[in-house]
Design a protein around this motif. Structure first.
Motif, PDB file in Angstrom:
ATOM      1  N   ILE A  31     -77.624  76.872  42.162  1.00 48.00           N
ATOM      2  CA  ILE A  31     -77.644  75.768  41.192  1.00 48.00           C
ATOM      3  C   ILE A  31     -79.052  75.368  40.773  1.00 48.00           C
ATOM      4  CG2 ILE A  31     -75.491  74.880  42.158  1.00 48.00           C
ATOM      5  CD1 ILE A  31     -77.087  72.567  43.350  1.00 48.00           C
ATOM      6  N   GLY A  32     -80.076  75.869  41.506  1.00 45.70           N
ATOM      7  CA  GLY A  32     -81.455  75.513  41.173  1.00 45.70           C
ATOM      8  C   GLY A  32     -81.824  75.818  39.733  1.00 45.70           C
ATOM      9  N   PRO A  33     -81.585  77.058  39.252  1.00 44.59           N
ATOM     10  CA  PRO A  33     -81.906  77.359  37.849  1.00 44.59           C
ATOM     11  C   PRO A  33     -81.178  76.453  36.857  1.00 44.59           C
ATOM     12  CG  PRO A  33     -81.613  79.383  39.082  1.00 44.59           C
ATOM     13  CD  PRO A  33     -81.188  78.260  40.008  1.00 44.59           C
ATOM     14  N   LEU A  34     -79.935  76.093  37.162  1.00 42.72           N
ATOM     15  CA  LEU A  34     -79.200  75.185  36.277  1.00 42.72           C
ATOM     16  C   LEU A  34     -79.849  73.805  36.231  1.00 42.72           C
ATOM     17  CD1 LEU A  34     -75.430  75.953  36.994  1.00 42.72           C
ATOM     18  CD2 LEU A  34     -76.689  76.373  34.894  1.00 42.72           C
ATOM     19  N   MET A  35     -80.315  73.327  37.380  1.00 44.67           N
ATOM     20  CA  MET A  35     -80.974  72.032  37.423  1.00 44.67           C
ATOM     21  C   MET A  35     -82.282  72.055  36.632  1.00 44.67           C
ATOM     22  SD  MET A  35     -78.803  70.266  38.983  1.00 44.67           S
ATOM     23  CE  MET A  35     -79.789  68.760  38.978  1.00 44.67           C
ATOM     24  N   VAL A  36     -83.006  73.169  36.728  1.00 46.70           N
ATOM     25  CA  VAL A  36     -84.227  73.332  35.931  1.00 46.70           C
ATOM     26  C   VAL A  36     -83.886  73.273  34.445  1.00 46.70           C
ATOM     27  CG1 VAL A  36     -86.043  74.961  35.275  1.00 46.70           C
ATOM     28  CG2 VAL A  36     -85.483  74.626  37.691  1.00 46.70           C
ATOM     29  N   PHE A  37     -82.814  73.958  34.064  1.00 52.74           N
ATOM     30  CA  PHE A  37     -82.370  73.983  32.669  1.00 52.74           C
ATOM     31  C   PHE A  37     -82.026  72.573  32.185  1.00 52.74           C
ATOM     32  CE2 PHE A  37     -79.014  74.697  29.440  1.00 52.74           C
ATOM     33  CZ  PHE A  37     -79.722  75.492  28.552  1.00 52.74           C
ATOM     34  N   PHE A  38     -81.264  71.838  32.995  1.00 49.16           N
ATOM     35  CA  PHE A  38     -80.842  70.484  32.616  1.00 49.16           C
ATOM     36  C   PHE A  38     -82.041  69.544  32.522  1.00 49.16           C
ATOM     37  CE2 PHE A  38     -79.621  66.179  33.927  1.00 49.16           C
ATOM     38  CZ  PHE A  38     -78.690  65.867  32.947  1.00 49.16           C
TER      39      PHE A  38
END
Length: 218
Positions: A31-38
């Motif tokens: 989920i780290g990359p998704l959090m960066v995206f958000f």
């Protein structure tokens, strides 16, 4: 002999050949990359002011796409460094992120990154349902190390996940085509994950019903 980049059938792999990632670290890598995206999309203007180099990329959605690609590469690299293998699903998703992210940045069109979840989920759904059409419960290969189910259990679970992936693809199309970019980003991060967790929990009765007894696992 070097271990291939894809994980082998767990039934053929000894514990010495591959180390497991801590569950919390595994979750962070997923989920780290998704959090960066958000975060980048939500705080794009602030980041542009603090890091002028990002301003050359364009609007927040394009900045978020670029950092999403970088975070995805880092997450896959860490997973490889720790286990010397890459799970098939994150690897395929990562490749699609890089391809569609590159198209998004090169053509300066966010349609491509918005279509990424549609492509990935449709791909997984078609593979699982297509495998069933040929009598293969492919989900059993991916999760054989986590669950030991009978043939009927793997068939039902594969069918459910195949249909669920198609459902996610349809939902993504509805959201990105019918709502704003910010709404799509929010749903991608905070909507898909809870839906997936709930769906997974609803599969537990099926898993428990079809779990093989201990003597049948060995």
């Amino acid at each position: 002999m070097n271990q291939p980049i894809f994980e082998r059938d767990p039934s053929q792999t000894s514990g010495k050949e591959k180390s497991d990632i801590n569950p919390l670290l595994k979750l962070a890598l997923e989920i780290g990359p998704l959090m960066v995206f958000f975060f980048t999309n939500a705080r794009g203007e602030m980041l542009r002011e603090k890091f002028p180099v990002l301003a050359s990329i364009g609007e927040p959605i394009f900045m978020a796409t670029a950092l999403f690609m970088g975070a995805t590469i880092i997450a896959l690299a860490i997973s490889w460094a720790l286990t010397r293998s890459l799970p098939v699903m994150p690897l395929v998703s990562g490749i699609v992120v890089l391809v569609f992210g590159a198209l998004t940045l090169y053509l300066h069109n966010d349609t491509f990154i918005k279509m990424k979840p549609t492509i990935v989920n449709t791909l997984f759904g078609v593979i699982l349902l297509g495998g069933l059409a040929f009598g293969k419960s492919l989900l059993g290969y991916v999760f054989a190390s986590a669950f030991k189910l009978d043939a009927e259990g793997w068939r039902k679970l594969t069918l459910r996940w195949g249909v669920f992936f198609i459902f996610l693809a349809v939902v993504n199309e509805v959201v990105w085509r019918g709502f704003s970019t910010d709404t799509w980003v929010w749903f991608k991060v905070w909507g898909i994950m809870p839906i997936t967790v709930l769906f997974t929990l609803f599969q537990m009765p099926l898993i428990q019903k079809h779990t093989l007894p201990e003597e049948a696992k060995n």
